[in-house]
Design a protein around this motif. Sequence first.
Motif, PDB file in Angstrom:
ATOM      1  N   ALA A 235       0.839  -1.195   0.000  1.00  0.00           N
ATOM      2  CA  ALA A 235       0.000   0.000   0.000  1.00  0.00           C
ATOM      3  C   ALA A 235       0.874   1.245   0.000  1.00  0.00           C
ATOM      4  CB  ALA A 235      -0.915  -0.006   1.227  1.00  0.00           C
ATOM      5  N   PHE A 236       0.347   2.330  -0.541  1.00  0.00           N
ATOM      6  CA  PHE A 236       1.050   3.605  -0.489  1.00  0.00           C
ATOM      7  C   PHE A 236       1.002   4.159   0.937  1.00  0.00           C
ATOM      8  CE2 PHE A 236       0.313   3.424  -5.043  1.00  0.00           C
ATOM      9  CZ  PHE A 236       1.455   4.012  -5.573  1.00  0.00           C
ATOM     10  N   LYS A 237       2.113   4.743   1.378  1.00  0.00           N
ATOM     11  CA  LYS A 237       2.186   5.375   2.689  1.00  0.00           C
ATOM     12  C   LYS A 237       2.546   6.837   2.503  1.00  0.00           C
ATOM     13  CE  LYS A 237       1.549   1.538   5.022  1.00  0.00           C
ATOM     14  NZ  LYS A 237       0.350   1.279   5.842  1.00  0.00           N
ATOM     15  N   GLN A 238       1.896   7.694   3.272  1.00  0.00           N
ATOM     16  CA  GLN A 238       2.154   9.125   3.154  1.00  0.00           C
ATOM     17  C   GLN A 238       3.455   9.497   3.850  1.00  0.00           C
ATOM     18  OE1 GLN A 238      -1.047  11.593   4.567  1.00  0.00           O
ATOM     19  NE2 GLN A 238      -0.389  13.359   3.369  1.00  0.00           N
ATOM     20  N   SER A 239       4.284  10.259   3.142  1.00  0.00           N
ATOM     21  CA  SER A 239       5.564  10.683   3.706  1.00  0.00           C
ATOM     22  C   SER A 239       6.041  11.939   2.994  1.00  0.00           C
ATOM     23  CB  SER A 239       6.619   9.573   3.569  1.00  0.00           C
ATOM     24  OG  SER A 239       7.867   9.999   4.072  1.00  0.00           O
ATOM     25  N   ASN A 240       6.334  12.979   3.766  1.00  0.00           N
ATOM     26  CA  ASN A 240       6.866  14.230   3.223  1.00  0.00           C
ATOM     27  C   ASN A 240       6.008  14.809   2.105  1.00  0.00           C
ATOM     28  OD1 ASN A 240       9.165  14.119   4.949  1.00  0.00           O
ATOM     29  ND2 ASN A 240      10.152  12.685   3.529  1.00  0.00           N
ATOM     30  N   GLY A 241       4.705  14.750   2.283  1.00  0.00           N
ATOM     31  CA  GLY A 241       3.796  15.353   1.324  1.00  0.00           C
ATOM     32  C   GLY A 241       3.464  14.499   0.121  1.00  0.00           C
ATOM     33  N   TYR A 242       4.013  13.269   0.060  1.00  0.00           N
ATOM     34  CA  TYR A 242       3.736  12.357  -1.046  1.00  0.00           C
ATOM     35  C   TYR A 242       3.196  11.032  -0.511  1.00  0.00           C
ATOM     36  CZ  TYR A 242       6.188  15.255  -4.503  1.00  0.00           C
ATOM     37  OH  TYR A 242       6.559  16.262  -5.347  1.00  0.00           O
ATOM     38  N   ALA A 281       5.829   7.160  -6.466  1.00  0.00           N
ATOM     39  CA  ALA A 281       5.311   8.266  -5.660  1.00  0.00           C
ATOM     40  C   ALA A 281       4.206   8.992  -6.421  1.00  0.00           C
ATOM     41  CB  ALA A 281       6.431   9.236  -5.320  1.00  0.00           C
ATOM     42  N   LYS A 282       3.243   9.491  -5.641  1.00  0.00           N
ATOM     43  CA  LYS A 282       2.170  10.303  -6.216  1.00  0.00           C
ATOM     44  C   LYS A 282       1.732  11.334  -5.188  1.00  0.00           C
ATOM     45  CE  LYS A 282      -1.277   6.703  -5.111  1.00  0.00           C
ATOM     46  NZ  LYS A 282      -2.328   5.841  -5.688  1.00  0.00           N
ATOM     47  N   LYS A 283       1.038  12.380  -5.664  1.00  0.00           N
ATOM     48  CA  LYS A 283       0.695  13.490  -4.788  1.00  0.00           C
ATOM     49  C   LYS A 283      -0.563  13.244  -3.965  1.00  0.00           C
ATOM     50  CE  LYS A 283       2.985  17.116  -7.478  1.00  0.00           C
ATOM     51  NZ  LYS A 283       2.802  18.382  -8.235  1.00  0.00           N
ATOM     52  N   THR A 284      -1.471  12.427  -4.488  1.00  0.00           N
ATOM     53  CA  THR A 284      -2.713  12.147  -3.758  1.00  0.00           C
ATOM     54  C   THR A 284      -2.920  10.640  -3.653  1.00  0.00           C
ATOM     55  OG1 THR A 284      -4.108  12.161  -5.733  1.00  0.00           O
ATOM     56  CG2 THR A 284      -3.746  14.280  -4.627  1.00  0.00           C
ATOM     57  N   ALA A 285      -3.714  10.221  -2.673  1.00  0.00           N
ATOM     58  CA  ALA A 285      -3.922   8.798  -2.432  1.00  0.00           C
ATOM     59  C   ALA A 285      -4.595   8.110  -3.608  1.00  0.00           C
ATOM     60  CB  ALA A 285      -4.754   8.606  -1.164  1.00  0.00           C
ATOM     61  N   THR A 286      -5.462   8.830  -4.317  1.00  0.00           N
ATOM     62  CA  THR A 286      -6.221   8.227  -5.420  1.00  0.00           C
ATOM     63  C   THR A 286      -5.685   8.615  -6.796  1.00  0.00           C
ATOM     64  OG1 THR A 286      -7.801  10.068  -5.340  1.00  0.00           O
ATOM     65  CG2 THR A 286      -8.329   8.088  -4.049  1.00  0.00           C
ATOM     66  N   VAL A 289       0.420   7.467 -10.414  1.00  0.00           N
ATOM     67  CA  VAL A 289       1.831   7.498 -10.052  1.00  0.00           C
ATOM     68  C   VAL A 289       2.526   8.541 -10.915  1.00  0.00           C
ATOM     69  CG1 VAL A 289       3.996   6.199 -10.050  1.00  0.00           C
ATOM     70  CG2 VAL A 289       1.876   5.102  -9.300  1.00  0.00           C
ATOM     71  N   GLU A 290       3.196   9.505 -10.289  1.00  0.00           N
ATOM     72  CA  GLU A 290       3.826  10.600 -11.007  1.00  0.00           C
ATOM     73  C   GLU A 290       5.341  10.471 -11.075  1.00  0.00           C
ATOM     74  OE1 GLU A 290       2.488  14.420  -9.690  1.00  0.00           O
ATOM     75  OE2 GLU A 290       0.493  13.683  -9.216  1.00  0.00           O
ATOM     76  N   LEU A 291       5.880   9.606 -10.218  1.00  0.00           N
ATOM     77  CA  LEU A 291       7.328   9.457 -10.173  1.00  0.00           C
ATOM     78  C   LEU A 291       7.675   8.004  -9.897  1.00  0.00           C
ATOM     79  CD1 LEU A 291       9.856  11.279 -10.355  1.00  0.00           C
ATOM     80  CD2 LEU A 291       9.805  11.440  -7.855  1.00  0.00           C
TER      81      LEU A 291
END
Length: 306
Positions: A235-242, A281-286, A289-291
Amino acid sequence: MKKILTLSLLFIGLHTYAQKAKLELNLQKDSTYLLSVAADMDIDQLLNGAHQLVKTTVTGTTAHKVTAIKDTLYEMEVTYKKLGMHIQMGDKEMGFSSEAGADDLMSKVIKIMINKPFIITMSKRGQIVEVKNIDSLFSGMAKEFPQVGELQLTQIMAQMKQSFGEKSIKGNLQETFVIFPKAPVSVTGMWTTLTTMDAAAISVKTLTKYTLDAITDKYYQVSGAAVITPDKVPAFKQSNGYFMRLTQATGNYTAKLKIDKTTGWVTESHITKNISATMQAKKTATGPVELSYPMKIAMKFTGSDK
């Protein structure tokens, strides 16, 4: 006469070599067992064609008090006695510590976690059956930092729980203790264990082949070699704004352990681990993927019962 003596010595040697040992935990109620660790981790990220190296050193000591023994299970009250972290990225350095003298915000957060007990249940074979009462580690933080904004404090606690949450702690403990064979083994005897880790944006399984290298008066000497492969999609985890995760994680590690013959506790460990993965990495949970970029992790770990 010489032939008889030689044959006798050979027989004794073969008999000792063939002796089988039952490796398992044999802990005593109300006794406390220490585990001190030091881990050096180098993370090499290939970002936009350039290598970015992050060097991290983590140290800590935990105390495990056996509060109950139920058949083949041990219930333990676990407390952190000290914690520390040092991070270097390029020419930037930062450090956090529970020791006296460190007064930055993160050090103060770590200090709050010291001597706050949580509970684990572990089998004689080192299997972590349950981890509970983790929230006690973070209790009182809002009261302790009234000057810190609610949003900032929430972000700090979310990051801390990625490393000290139930899944992370269970995964780390399993790697330390799931080392025992199901049946007695003799010197050069081999066995395998399988562990899984699903925490902090990574999900892997580790298949380890162990060998009983030697038996001394005080300890068993064991070595291990492992293969690390992906498990389920993390799962994606939030870290440093991403929102971030590690995918396609593969690797290996080697281990050398000394196990106390009386208690089964690991008195000394030396582990090297190498993992290759892809960071997403992505900026929002939904959002999409941007990076996406490759990452290599090299770690050296030492542990002791001091």
